[in-house]
Write a protein that holds these residues in place. Sequence first.
Motif, PDB file in Angstrom:
ATOM      1  N   VAL A  17       0.818  -1.224   0.000  1.00 26.32           N
ATOM      2  CA  VAL A  17       0.000   0.000   0.000  1.00 26.32           C
ATOM      3  C   VAL A  17       0.850   1.271   0.000  1.00 26.32           C
ATOM      4  CG1 VAL A  17      -2.108  -1.002   0.958  1.00 26.32           C
ATOM      5  CG2 VAL A  17      -0.325  -0.208   2.517  1.00 26.32           C
ATOM      6  N   THR A  18       2.182   1.104   0.138  1.00 24.34           N
ATOM      7  CA  THR A  18       3.082   2.266   0.035  1.00 24.34           C
ATOM      8  C   THR A  18       4.297   1.878  -0.811  1.00 24.34           C
ATOM      9  OG1 THR A  18       4.128   1.571   2.112  1.00 24.34           O
ATOM     10  CG2 THR A  18       2.501   3.348   2.254  1.00 24.34           C
ATOM     11  N   ARG A  19       4.977   2.908  -1.341  1.00 22.00           N
ATOM     12  CA  ARG A  19       6.209   2.706  -2.118  1.00 22.00           C
ATOM     13  C   ARG A  19       7.254   3.695  -1.608  1.00 22.00           C
ATOM     14  NH1 ARG A  19       5.596   1.325  -8.206  1.00 22.00           N
ATOM     15  NH2 ARG A  19       3.948  -0.218  -8.221  1.00 22.00           N
ATOM     16  N   TRP A  20       8.480   3.198  -1.411  1.00 25.05           N
ATOM     17  CA  TRP A  20       9.503   3.946  -0.675  1.00 25.05           C
ATOM     18  C   TRP A  20      10.685   4.304  -1.573  1.00 25.05           C
ATOM     19  CZ3 TRP A  20       8.540   5.061   4.538  1.00 25.05           C
ATOM     20  CH2 TRP A  20       7.350   4.503   5.025  1.00 25.05           C
ATOM     21  N   THR A  21      10.786   5.600  -1.892  1.00 20.70           N
ATOM     22  CA  THR A  21      11.923   6.088  -2.678  1.00 20.70           C
ATOM     23  C   THR A  21      13.078   6.416  -1.734  1.00 20.70           C
ATOM     24  OG1 THR A  21      11.137   8.356  -2.444  1.00 20.70           O
ATOM     25  CG2 THR A  21      10.415   7.155  -4.421  1.00 20.70           C
ATOM     26  N   ASP A  22      14.265   6.620  -2.309  1.00 16.69           N
ATOM     27  CA  ASP A  22      15.416   7.039  -1.497  1.00 16.69           C
ATOM     28  C   ASP A  22      15.105   8.338  -0.767  1.00 16.69           C
ATOM     29  OD1 ASP A  22      16.793   4.879  -2.397  1.00 16.69           O
ATOM     30  OD2 ASP A  22      18.085   5.976  -3.787  1.00 16.69           O
ATOM     31  N   THR A  23      14.479   9.285  -1.469  1.00 12.38           N
ATOM     32  CA  THR A  23      14.151  10.589  -0.872  1.00 12.38           C
ATOM     33  C   THR A  23      13.304  10.395   0.375  1.00 12.38           C
ATOM     34  OG1 THR A  23      14.136  11.518  -3.076  1.00 12.38           O
ATOM     35  CG2 THR A  23      13.055  12.833  -1.375  1.00 12.38           C
ATOM     36  N   CYS A  24      12.321   9.514   0.265  1.00 10.17           N
ATOM     37  CA  CYS A  24      11.422   9.277   1.394  1.00 10.17           C
ATOM     38  C   CYS A  24      12.169   8.637   2.563  1.00 10.17           C
ATOM     39  CB  CYS A  24      10.268   8.391   0.921  1.00 10.17           C
ATOM     40  SG  CYS A  24       9.086   8.092   2.207  1.00 10.17           S
ATOM     41  N   LEU A  25      13.022   7.671   2.265  1.00  7.99           N
ATOM     42  CA  LEU A  25      13.774   7.004   3.341  1.00  7.99           C
ATOM     43  C   LEU A  25      14.726   7.993   4.032  1.00  7.99           C
ATOM     44  CD1 LEU A  25      14.500   3.609   1.560  1.00  7.99           C
ATOM     45  CD2 LEU A  25      13.011   3.950   3.536  1.00  7.99           C
ATOM     46  N   ILE A  26      15.253   8.945   3.265  1.00  3.93           N
ATOM     47  CA  ILE A  26      16.127   9.974   3.853  1.00  3.93           C
ATOM     48  C   ILE A  26      15.279  10.923   4.723  1.00  3.93           C
ATOM     49  CG2 ILE A  26      17.568  11.990   3.279  1.00  3.93           C
ATOM     50  CD1 ILE A  26      18.448  10.279   0.739  1.00  3.93           C
ATOM     51  N   ASN A  27      14.128  11.355   4.200  1.00  2.00           N
ATOM     52  CA  ASN A  27      13.261  12.279   4.943  1.00  2.00           C
ATOM     53  C   ASN A  27      12.664  11.647   6.202  1.00  2.00           C
ATOM     54  OD1 ASN A  27      13.624  14.371   3.165  1.00  2.00           O
ATOM     55  ND2 ASN A  27      11.844  13.845   1.908  1.00  2.00           N
ATOM     56  N   MET A  28      12.521  10.325   6.167  1.00  2.00           N
ATOM     57  CA  MET A  28      11.920   9.619   7.301  1.00  2.00           C
ATOM     58  C   MET A  28      12.685   9.878   8.600  1.00  2.00           C
ATOM     59  SD  MET A  28      11.045   5.601   7.238  1.00  2.00           S
ATOM     60  CE  MET A  28      11.950   4.923   8.626  1.00  2.00           C
ATOM     61  N   ALA A  29      14.004  10.042   8.499  1.00  2.00           N
ATOM     62  CA  ALA A  29      14.830  10.256   9.692  1.00  2.00           C
ATOM     63  C   ALA A  29      14.321  11.467  10.485  1.00  2.00           C
ATOM     64  CB  ALA A  29      16.284  10.429   9.290  1.00  2.00           C
ATOM     65  N   GLY A  30      14.101  12.577   9.790  1.00  2.00           N
ATOM     66  CA  GLY A  30      13.670  13.803  10.455  1.00  2.00           C
ATOM     67  C   GLY A  30      12.287  13.703  11.076  1.00  2.00           C
ATOM     68  N   LEU A  31      11.447  12.858  10.539  1.00  2.00           N
ATOM     69  CA  LEU A  31      10.068  12.729  11.030  1.00  2.00           C
ATOM     70  C   LEU A  31       9.990  11.981  12.360  1.00  2.00           C
ATOM     71  CD1 LEU A  31       8.312  11.706   7.675  1.00  2.00           C
ATOM     72  CD2 LEU A  31       8.225  13.944   8.780  1.00  2.00           C
ATOM     73  N   PHE A  32      11.006  11.152  12.645  1.00  2.00           N
ATOM     74  CA  PHE A  32      10.933  10.297  13.846  1.00  2.00           C
ATOM     75  C   PHE A  32      12.137  10.490  14.779  1.00  2.00           C
ATOM     76  CE2 PHE A  32       8.361   8.340  10.557  1.00  2.00           C
ATOM     77  CZ  PHE A  32       7.187   8.051  11.244  1.00  2.00           C
ATOM     78  N   ASN A  33      12.798  11.656  14.678  1.00  2.00           N
ATOM     79  CA  ASN A  33      13.950  11.958  15.533  1.00  2.00           C
ATOM     80  C   ASN A  33      15.039  10.873  15.422  1.00  2.00           C
ATOM     81  OD1 ASN A  33      15.338  13.647  17.345  1.00  2.00           O
ATOM     82  ND2 ASN A  33      14.703  12.383  19.095  1.00  2.00           N
ATOM     83  N   LEU A  34      15.374  10.552  14.175  1.00  2.00           N
ATOM     84  CA  LEU A  34      16.377   9.525  13.908  1.00  2.00           C
ATOM     85  C   LEU A  34      17.521  10.125  13.101  1.00  2.00           C
ATOM     86  CD1 LEU A  34      13.868   6.829  12.566  1.00  2.00           C
ATOM     87  CD2 LEU A  34      14.996   6.718  14.798  1.00  2.00           C
ATOM     88  N   LYS A  35      18.668   9.453  13.139  1.00  2.00           N
ATOM     89  CA  LYS A  35      19.779   9.811  12.248  1.00  2.00           C
ATOM     90  C   LYS A  35      19.941   8.668  11.246  1.00  2.00           C
ATOM     91  CE  LYS A  35      24.259   9.244  13.247  1.00  2.00           C
ATOM     92  NZ  LYS A  35      25.535   9.346  13.940  1.00  2.00           N
ATOM     93  N   LEU A  36      20.004   8.993   9.962  1.00  2.00           N
ATOM     94  CA  LEU A  36      20.212   7.945   8.959  1.00  2.00           C
ATOM     95  C   LEU A  36      21.673   7.497   9.004  1.00  2.00           C
ATOM     96  CD1 LEU A  36      19.051   6.308   6.527  1.00  2.00           C
ATOM     97  CD2 LEU A  36      19.858   8.163   5.058  1.00  2.00           C
ATOM     98  N   VAL A  37      21.890   6.215   9.213  1.00  2.00           N
ATOM     99  CA  VAL A  37      23.254   5.670   9.315  1.00  2.00           C
ATOM    100  C   VAL A  37      23.695   5.075   7.975  1.00  2.00           C
ATOM    101  CG1 VAL A  37      24.673   3.910  10.471  1.00  2.00           C
ATOM    102  CG2 VAL A  37      22.945   5.163  11.769  1.00  2.00           C
ATOM    103  N   ALA A  38      22.785   4.386   7.293  1.00  2.00           N
ATOM    104  CA  ALA A  38      23.164   3.723   6.029  1.00  2.00           C
ATOM    105  C   ALA A  38      21.946   3.441   5.161  1.00  2.00           C
ATOM    106  CB  ALA A  38      23.882   2.406   6.335  1.00  2.00           C
ATOM    107  N   LEU A  39      22.145   3.520   3.849  1.00  2.00           N
ATOM    108  CA  LEU A  39      21.176   2.988   2.880  1.00  2.00           C
ATOM    109  C   LEU A  39      21.953   1.931   2.112  1.00  2.00           C
ATOM    110  CD1 LEU A  39      19.288   6.017   1.223  1.00  2.00           C
ATOM    111  CD2 LEU A  39      18.352   4.331   2.809  1.00  2.00           C
ATOM    112  N   ASP A  40      21.559   0.690   2.233  1.00  2.00           N
ATOM    113  CA  ASP A  40      22.297  -0.402   1.598  1.00  2.00           C
ATOM    114  C   ASP A  40      21.423  -1.041   0.513  1.00  2.00           C
ATOM    115  OD1 ASP A  40      24.782  -2.446   2.216  1.00  2.00           O
ATOM    116  OD2 ASP A  40      23.008  -3.480   1.435  1.00  2.00           O
ATOM    117  N   TYR A  41      21.938  -1.056  -0.715  1.00  2.00           N
ATOM    118  CA  TYR A  41      21.149  -1.552  -1.842  1.00  2.00           C
ATOM    119  C   TYR A  41      21.525  -2.991  -2.168  1.00  2.00           C
ATOM    120  CZ  TYR A  41      20.275   3.393  -2.331  1.00  2.00           C
ATOM    121  OH  TYR A  41      19.917   4.689  -2.078  1.00  2.00           O
TER     122      TYR A  41
END
Length: 313
Positions: free
Chosen positions: A214-238
Amino acid sequence: MAKDSKTCCPLCGHEDNYIAEALSFAAIKKIYRKQFKIIIDDGLDEIALHVCRNCGLKFYTPALTGGERFYEGLQKYDWYYMADKAEYKTAAGFVPPAGDVLEIGAGRGLFRRHINCGSYTGLEFSAHAIEMAKRDNVLIYDQNIGEHADSNGGRYDVVCAFQVLEHVADAREFLSSAVKCLKTGGRLIISVPNESGFTGCETNNVLNMPPHHVTRWTDTCLINMAGLFNLKLVALDYETLSDMHLRPYGICMAQDAIKKILGMKKSQIDRLFFFFPVRLLVRVLAMIPMSGLREAGMRPRGHSVTAVYEKLP
Ligand SMILES: [Zn+2]
């Protein structure tokens, strides 16, 4: 021209989104019936894919999720539950040796076999999976993450969910509860299909649509997600394109080439590819990228991306 929508984004809550595509749900249901022998009986005629301008999440309305009967239909196929998910190895590298780990949507708890940790707890709804976990002495609760977070706030060093988030209608509630379960400095590990890769360009892949995803997750969204939940993005692994996704990748490239040559617009559902001669042409054309990518070193990014975050104070 994309239409604005008044629907709130299920991740950030903003109303600022547009409808990228309206889809015939009758066509989606027909593919589920023919391809997977699954009958979806709900009277819906149309669904829409929205794009949030605030966080970048792509989401469907209505967010129709699959029930027990739907998933039983998919579980008949061997490929549906892979014993070894590629992201297990990646995620294992972010689990501290004495850490307390919670996995949401744990299945029979196979991730436990890939990690050294202080403790492992899984959450799962499937009675069959819970029974198999019990036989392996793996602790699994039949609870949703919201219920678990109520009595387990700040308890875990790692909370992870592999190929789960895209099935969830209320992503904000799901992630808030997951983060609540973490200690400060603890890690949230999420893997989802990579919408910024070939998966985001596939045609007639109904498994990436409701009632499955029901959702689709782009890189932009995964990066923005950090700010929404008081998180720091450590890694995006493809994930690198796997053997099992070589054929879907080839088909995606072939369909895309045909659409470009014919000047067709991008659409998730396209009846052109239902016709046998076109399907045959696609199969033949797909052999070109497939044969060119036999060598593992030549392969592009594959099906999934794993995002690792740290909970900030
Ligand atoms: Zn949003």
